[in-house]
Scaffold this motif. Structure first.
Motif, PDB file in Angstrom:
ATOM      1  N   ILE A 184     -56.949  -7.915 -22.312  1.00 19.63           N
ATOM      2  CA  ILE A 184     -58.152  -8.017 -21.485  1.00 19.63           C
ATOM      3  C   ILE A 184     -58.557  -6.658 -20.923  1.00 19.63           C
ATOM      4  CG2 ILE A 184     -59.142  -9.044 -19.387  1.00 19.63           C
ATOM      5  CD1 ILE A 184     -57.411 -11.563 -20.055  1.00 19.63           C
TER       6      ILE A 184
ATOM      7  N   LEU B 121     -61.775  -4.072 -22.034  1.00 18.32           N
ATOM      8  CA  LEU B 121     -62.730  -3.621 -21.015  1.00 18.32           C
ATOM      9  C   LEU B 121     -62.717  -2.096 -20.848  1.00 18.32           C
ATOM     10  CD1 LEU B 121     -62.201  -6.391 -18.323  1.00 18.32           C
ATOM     11  CD2 LEU B 121     -64.234  -6.041 -19.746  1.00 18.32           C
TER      12      LEU B 121
ATOM     13  N   ARG C 182     -63.884  -0.281 -24.481  1.00 15.58           N
ATOM     14  CA  ARG C 182     -64.984  -0.841 -25.270  1.00 15.58           C
ATOM     15  C   ARG C 182     -65.891   0.245 -25.843  1.00 15.58           C
ATOM     16  NH1 ARG C 182     -67.521  -4.008 -20.450  1.00 15.58           N
ATOM     17  NH2 ARG C 182     -67.921  -2.245 -19.112  1.00 15.58           N
TER      18      ARG C 182
ATOM     19  N   THR D 177     -68.171  -7.786 -25.723  1.00 17.30           N
ATOM     20  CA  THR D 177     -67.054  -7.620 -24.795  1.00 17.30           C
ATOM     21  C   THR D 177     -66.809  -8.843 -23.926  1.00 17.30           C
ATOM     22  OG1 THR D 177     -67.553  -5.264 -24.730  1.00 17.30           O
ATOM     23  CG2 THR D 177     -66.107  -6.104 -23.020  1.00 17.30           C
ATOM     24  N   MET D 178     -67.812  -9.323 -23.255  1.00 21.66           N
ATOM     25  CA  MET D 178     -67.601 -10.433 -22.317  1.00 21.66           C
ATOM     26  C   MET D 178     -67.201 -11.730 -23.030  1.00 21.66           C
ATOM     27  SD  MET D 178     -67.537  -8.707 -19.741  1.00 21.66           S
ATOM     28  CE  MET D 178     -67.035  -9.963 -18.617  1.00 21.66           C
ATOM     29  N   PRO D 179     -67.811 -12.083 -24.163  1.00 20.91           N
ATOM     30  CA  PRO D 179     -67.298 -13.262 -24.870  1.00 20.91           C
ATOM     31  C   PRO D 179     -65.846 -13.091 -25.322  1.00 20.91           C
ATOM     32  CG  PRO D 179     -69.498 -12.773 -25.630  1.00 20.91           C
ATOM     33  CD  PRO D 179     -69.088 -11.631 -24.749  1.00 20.91           C
TER      34      PRO D 179
ATOM     35  N   VAL E 205     -63.522 -11.179 -23.846  1.00 16.72           N
ATOM     36  CA  VAL E 205     -62.697 -11.290 -22.634  1.00 16.72           C
ATOM     37  C   VAL E 205     -62.609 -12.755 -22.199  1.00 16.72           C
ATOM     38  CG1 VAL E 205     -62.585 -10.716 -20.175  1.00 16.72           C
ATOM     39  CG2 VAL E 205     -63.052  -8.922 -21.857  1.00 16.72           C
ATOM     40  N   GLY E 206     -63.721 -13.461 -22.255  1.00 17.30           N
ATOM     41  CA  GLY E 206     -63.709 -14.883 -21.905  1.00 17.30           C
ATOM     42  C   GLY E 206     -62.765 -15.669 -22.802  1.00 17.30           C
TER      43      GLY E 206
ATOM     44  N   LEU F 214     -66.921 -19.744 -27.963  1.00 13.85           N
ATOM     45  CA  LEU F 214     -66.785 -18.286 -27.930  1.00 13.85           C
ATOM     46  C   LEU F 214     -66.283 -17.754 -29.267  1.00 13.85           C
ATOM     47  CD1 LEU F 214     -65.274 -17.843 -24.359  1.00 13.85           C
ATOM     48  CD2 LEU F 214     -67.551 -17.106 -25.129  1.00 13.85           C
TER      49      LEU F 214
END
Length: 181
Positions: free
Chosen positions: A35, A39, A42, A62-64, A66-67, A127
């Protein structure tokens, strides 16, 4: 009472649950480390992708990603707890005392843990599909996502809830029998 593991099946079950808990712990640590890596790096990851596939790819989602990692950590943690409950039940069987109220509670908790895993797999699949579509832009990327309903998991959840009731009733019957003797 000390557990007896002369029965090869009980011994195998105990060893397997310990190994699986170890694997879940390792997986949880690795994915948790990923994670902050995603971040923090990236920009470097995007630069590397752009260098190789400038005309094909947008930046890494990135956010998907990390999710998805957060959901994976949650699923791994729930699975770790599941195997811990199973190991405790195996221990009571080894002690020749499986019909205790704690096992009914353990089976019930195991059912809820698996239900939570099933629920978490829904956003994980969404995701995963999003990330797979992004990865399809890269040549030689082979990502597949199984987004179907897991009937085996649902059957296992129902079975565990029923077994929890059986064990609860068995423990109550045993207490009643001990009370009359």
């Amino acid at each position: 009472m000390k557990a007896e593991f002369n029965d090869p099946l009980l011994l195998a079950g105990k060893v397997l649950t310990i190994v699986l808990q170890g694997l879940m712990a390792l997986a949880g640590v690795v994915v948790t480390i990923m994670i902050p890596v995603v971040l923090l790096f990236r920009d470097e990851i995007n630069a590397e992708i752009a260098e190789e596939h400038a005309e094909l790819v947008t930046s890494i989602p990135t956010m998907p990603l990390v999710g998805l990692f957060v959901i994976i950590v949650a699923v791994v943690a729930l699975t770790f707890l599941f195997f811990g409950k199973l190991r405790a039940i195996i221990g009571t069987v080894g002690e020749r005392d499986p019909f205790v109220p704690e096992n009914a509670s353990r089976l019930n908790a195991m059912a809820w843990l698996l239900l939570a895993v099933q629920v978490l797999l829904i956003p994980a699949a969404a995701l995963g599909l999003f990330i797979a579509e992004w990865a399809d832009q890269i040549e030689d990327a082979e990502i597949s996502v199984d987004a179907g309903v897991d009937l085996t998991g649902i059957l296992m959840i129902i079975t565990l809830f029923i077994l929890a009731r059986v064990f609860k009733h068995g423990a109550e019957m045993r207490e009643d029998l001990e009370g009359t003797v």
